[in-house]
Design a protein around this motif. Structure first.
Motif, mmCIF file in Angstrom:
data_model
loop_
_atom_site.group_PDB
_atom_site.id
_atom_site.type_symbol
_atom_site.label_atom_id
_atom_site.label_comp_id
_atom_site.label_asym_id
_atom_site.label_seq_id
_atom_site.Cartn_x
_atom_site.Cartn_y
_atom_site.Cartn_z
ATOM 1 N N ALA A 18 -4.072 -4.513 4.149
ATOM 2 C CA ALA A 18 -2.766 -4.686 2.253
ATOM 3 C C ALA A 18 -1.490 -5.678 2.404
ATOM 4 O O ALA A 18 -1.023 -6.487 1.631
ATOM 5 N N SER A 19 -1.129 -5.200 3.454
ATOM 6 C CA SER A 19 0.102 -5.279 3.867
ATOM 7 C C SER A 19 0.246 -6.823 3.902
ATOM 8 O O SER A 19 1.300 -8.020 3.356
ATOM 9 N N GLU A 20 -0.418 -6.832 5.051
ATOM 10 C CA GLU A 20 -0.618 -8.264 5.922
ATOM 11 C C GLU A 20 -0.853 -9.841 4.889
ATOM 12 O O GLU A 20 -0.472 -10.221 4.948
ATOM 13 N N HIS A 21 -1.991 -9.430 3.821
ATOM 14 C CA HIS A 21 -2.772 -10.155 3.462
ATOM 15 C C HIS A 21 -1.812 -10.199 1.853
ATOM 16 O O HIS A 21 -2.958 -10.582 1.361
ATOM 17 N N SER A 22 -1.231 -9.365 1.341
ATOM 18 C CA SER A 22 -0.509 -9.744 0.206
ATOM 19 C C SER A 22 -1.153 -9.444 -0.558
ATOM 20 O O SER A 22 -1.526 -9.646 -1.750
ATOM 21 N N TRP A 23 -2.099 -8.344 -0.056
ATOM 22 C CA TRP A 23 -2.922 -7.570 -1.535
ATOM 23 C C TRP A 23 -2.088 -6.940 -2.402
ATOM 24 O O TRP A 23 -1.259 -6.334 -2.376
ATOM 25 N N PRO A 24 -2.152 -7.304 -3.876
ATOM 26 C CA PRO A 24 -1.896 -6.298 -5.014
ATOM 27 C C PRO A 24 -2.237 -4.732 -4.778
ATOM 28 O O PRO A 24 -2.847 -4.525 -4.422
ATOM 29 N N GLN A 25 -1.105 -4.379 -5.151
ATOM 30 C CA GLN A 25 -0.282 -2.848 -4.623
ATOM 31 C C GLN A 25 -1.744 -1.976 -5.914
ATOM 32 O O GLN A 25 -1.713 -0.807 -5.455
ATOM 33 N N GLU A 26 -1.992 -2.801 -7.064
ATOM 34 C CA GLU A 26 -2.777 -1.648 -8.067
ATOM 35 C C GLU A 26 -4.498 -2.436 -7.600
ATOM 36 O O GLU A 26 -5.381 -1.506 -8.556
ATOM 37 N N VAL A 27 -4.549 -3.326 -6.474
ATOM 38 C CA VAL A 27 -6.018 -2.505 -6.226
ATOM 39 C C VAL A 27 -6.615 -1.789 -5.493
ATOM 40 O O VAL A 27 -5.880 -0.821 -4.640
ATOM 41 N N ASP A 28 -7.760 -1.135 -6.130
ATOM 42 C CA ASP A 28 -9.240 -0.443 -6.211
ATOM 43 C C ASP A 28 -9.570 -0.259 -5.038
ATOM 44 O O ASP A 28 -10.797 -0.590 -5.435
ATOM 45 N N ILE A 29 -9.895 0.009 -3.642
ATOM 46 C CA ILE A 29 -10.484 -0.613 -2.484
ATOM 47 C C ILE A 29 -11.026 1.101 -2.928
ATOM 48 O O ILE A 29 -11.166 2.066 -2.690
ATOM 49 N N VAL A 30 -12.467 0.540 -2.243
ATOM 50 C CA VAL A 30 -14.059 1.605 -2.338
ATOM 51 C C VAL A 30 -14.596 0.682 -1.362
ATOM 52 O O VAL A 30 -15.361 0.076 -0.651
ATOM 53 N N VAL A 31 -14.785 1.562 0.336
ATOM 54 C CA VAL A 31 -15.452 2.203 1.106
ATOM 55 C C VAL A 31 -16.862 2.097 1.158
ATOM 56 O O VAL A 31 -16.702 3.155 0.883
ATOM 57 N N VAL A 32 -18.381 1.144 1.028
ATOM 58 C CA VAL A 32 -19.551 1.638 1.024
ATOM 59 C C VAL A 32 -20.105 1.461 2.756
ATOM 60 O O VAL A 32 -19.447 0.624 3.205
ATOM 61 N N HIS A 33 -19.698 3.021 3.107
ATOM 62 C CA HIS A 33 -20.719 2.952 4.394
ATOM 63 C C HIS A 33 -22.604 3.163 4.176
ATOM 64 O O HIS A 33 -22.466 4.007 3.091
#
Length: 174
Positions: free
Chosen positions: A90-105
């Motif tokens: 997120a930091s390296e690629h400038s993702w917006p801070q408000e992004v809600d990340i969901v990881v689907v395993h």
């Protein structure tokens, strides 16, 4: 499964193979290695693989900054032990801070995965299929330790019911 998720949540769909295959094959050939060999190719593992993932994550950032949801389709197993992986991406690629990340395993039994890998018929899977027990043990060994995300476990072993079960999992998340 990833295309179904992207469809259900109206997200951009970014598949690592679609994003990277042409340049990966060119890099592997330029290095004097088999363009289809990934799993047992030291040059791929040491140099090319990280470039593929960094490119994918950068494209995700481009879409996220435009306000689009994104589904990434890639086997991130190598990165699972790195607890700060998502925060660093997120930091390296400038993702917006408000992004809600969901990881689907997505889990599937090994026999079913082997059948699916064989059926897709990619040359790059030759080593994987010839050394299935070694490949599968490695693929199953890493536990995802990523912080900064909601984690959903989804069993994709059954045929024909994925859409209904996915809708249930997404509804539970909301």
């Amino acid at each position: 499964m990833s295309t179904l998720i992207a469809e259900r949540v109206s997200a951009a769909y970014l598949d690592k193979d679609s994003v990277a295959t042409f340049f990966t094959e060119t890099l592997l050939e330029a290095a004097g290695t088999d363009k289809h060999e990934r799993d047992n190719n030291e040059y791929y593992q040491r140099v090319v693989m990280d470039l593929e993932y960094r490119t994918l994550l950068r494209l995700a950032g481009d879409n996220l900054r435009l306000g689009m949801s994104v589904v990434l389709d890639a086997p991130f197993v190598r990165y699972f032990p790195q607890s700060g992986f998502l925060e660093e991406a997120a930091s390296e690629h400038s993702w917006p801070q408000e992004v809600d990340i969901v990881v689907v395993h997505v889990t599937v039994d090994g026999t079913r995965v082997k059948e699916r890998v064989h059926a897709r018929g990619y040359e790059r899977d030759t080593w994987k299929l010839a050394n299935w027990d070694e490949f599968w043990a490695t693929a199953q060994a890493a536990e995802c330790r990523w912080r900064g995300a909601h984690h959903i476990l989804f069993d994709n072993s059954a045929d024909g019911e994925a859409a209904e079960r996915l809708d249930e999992a997404l509804a539970a998340l909301a």
